[in-house]
Design a protein around this motif. Structure first.
Motif, PDB file in Angstrom:
ATOM      1  N   TRP A 121       1.528  -2.871   4.059  1.00 13.65           N
ATOM      2  CA  TRP A 121       0.757  -4.202   3.320  1.00 13.65           C
ATOM      3  C   TRP A 121      -0.451  -4.110   4.062  1.00 13.65           C
ATOM      4  O   TRP A 121      -0.732  -4.175   5.247  1.00 13.65           O
ATOM      5  N   ARG A 122      -1.335  -4.425   3.034  1.00 14.71           N
ATOM      6  CA  ARG A 122      -2.927  -4.663   3.591  1.00 14.71           C
ATOM      7  C   ARG A 122      -3.416  -5.658   2.547  1.00 14.71           C
ATOM      8  O   ARG A 122      -3.189  -5.774   1.536  1.00 14.71           O
ATOM      9  N   LEU A 158      -4.221  -4.865   8.046  1.00 14.59           N
ATOM     10  CA  LEU A 158      -2.996  -3.997   7.533  1.00 14.59           C
ATOM     11  C   LEU A 158      -1.675  -4.042   8.539  1.00 14.59           C
ATOM     12  O   LEU A 158      -1.963  -4.210   9.624  1.00 14.59           O
ATOM     13  N   ASP A 173       0.768  -1.209  -0.062  1.00 17.72           N
ATOM     14  CA  ASP A 173      -0.065   0.074  -0.061  1.00 17.72           C
ATOM     15  C   ASP A 173       1.071   1.365   0.044  1.00 17.72           C
ATOM     16  O   ASP A 173       0.381   2.313  -0.604  1.00 17.72           O
ATOM     17  N   ASP A 174       2.191   1.267   0.517  1.00 17.12           N
ATOM     18  CA  ASP A 174       2.780   2.330   0.880  1.00 17.12           C
ATOM     19  C   ASP A 174       4.230   2.069   1.422  1.00 17.12           C
ATOM     20  O   ASP A 174       4.418   0.944   1.861  1.00 17.12           O
TER      21      ASP A 174
END
Length: 225
Positions: free
Chosen positions: A212-213, A198, A109-110
């Motif tokens: 991470w999700r 998450l 996710d980022d």
């Protein structure tokens, strides 16, 4: 002079078997194996196992093992698709109808370099993680089982670093991480309640963060080819 292996080293490797099976690897996958996932948006993709990440963490004197399978698909004329398949053992398979593990399918996710403010958010006593958009709170996650402190894990990263189609013990990378786990209640496509997960991981050496999700998937919907 070129480096070689002693006869003893060669015999040791022969009896120990493939490097991938010398680490926690519940799927018994090998680097380069292909995995298909029977989910609507993924069923046409062939994912290749790029890494197997063995997680070892100690909680109250008890060791817990889990494994992440780093999967990469390269569809023709499209962007690469990266996923992690996280496989965790269940404490009581009898209560889960005989299932021994559950699996989460995670997307990156980022990620970012170390940021003290972000680190402080993760260690906030509320245990809440907010996902912001244009300064507004769009999603709220909370620490799983109300844990407040981060977990620490030693991770063995099994991979074919030199791309010679064989994994050597010398290619296994060792890292230490801290991680924070969160979840929230959501509705499935069918309107049924389920959890969204998450995870935030921080490399203890570099301070690099990854978020991470994803959600749990039926183990019967993933197949090693």
């Amino acid at each position: 002079m070129a480096e070689g292996k002693t006869l003893w080293e060669m015999l040791q490797e022969k009896f120990q078997g493939p490097v991938e099976l010398q680490f926690h690897n519940p799927l018994r996958a090998k680097i380069g194996s292909f995995i298909t996932i029977d989910e609507v948006e993924l069923k046409d993709l062939d994912f290749r196992v790029e890494e197997i990440r063995e997680y070892r963490r100690d909680v109250a004197g008890k060791e817990f093992l889990s494994a992440d399978y780093v999967l990469l698909a390269r569809p023709l004329n499209k962007d690469e698709v990266l996923r992690r398949l996280r496989v965790n053992p269940l404490e009581d398979p009898a209560r889960a109808g005989g299932l021994t593990h559950h699996a989460l399918l995670l997307s990156l996710d980022d990620e970012m370099a170390y940021n003290e403010d972000f680190h402080n958010v993760l260690n906030d006593e509320t245990g809440e993680f907010q996902v912001l958009q244009d300064g507004e709170v769009k999603e709220r996650f909370f620490r799983i089982n109300d844990v407040r402190k981060p977990y620490r894990a030693k991770v063995a990263v099994v991979k074919d670093a030199n791309h010679d189609q064989k994994v050597e013990l010398s290619e296994v990378e060792r890292v230490e991480i801290e991680f924070w786990d969160y979840w929230r209640d959501v509705a499935s496509a069918a309107g049924l309640p389920q959890k969204e997960y998450l995870f935030v991981e921080m490399d203890r050496d570099s301070g690099w963060f990854q978020v991470w999700r994803g959600q749990e998937i039926d183990m019967q919907r993933a197949m090693i080819v």
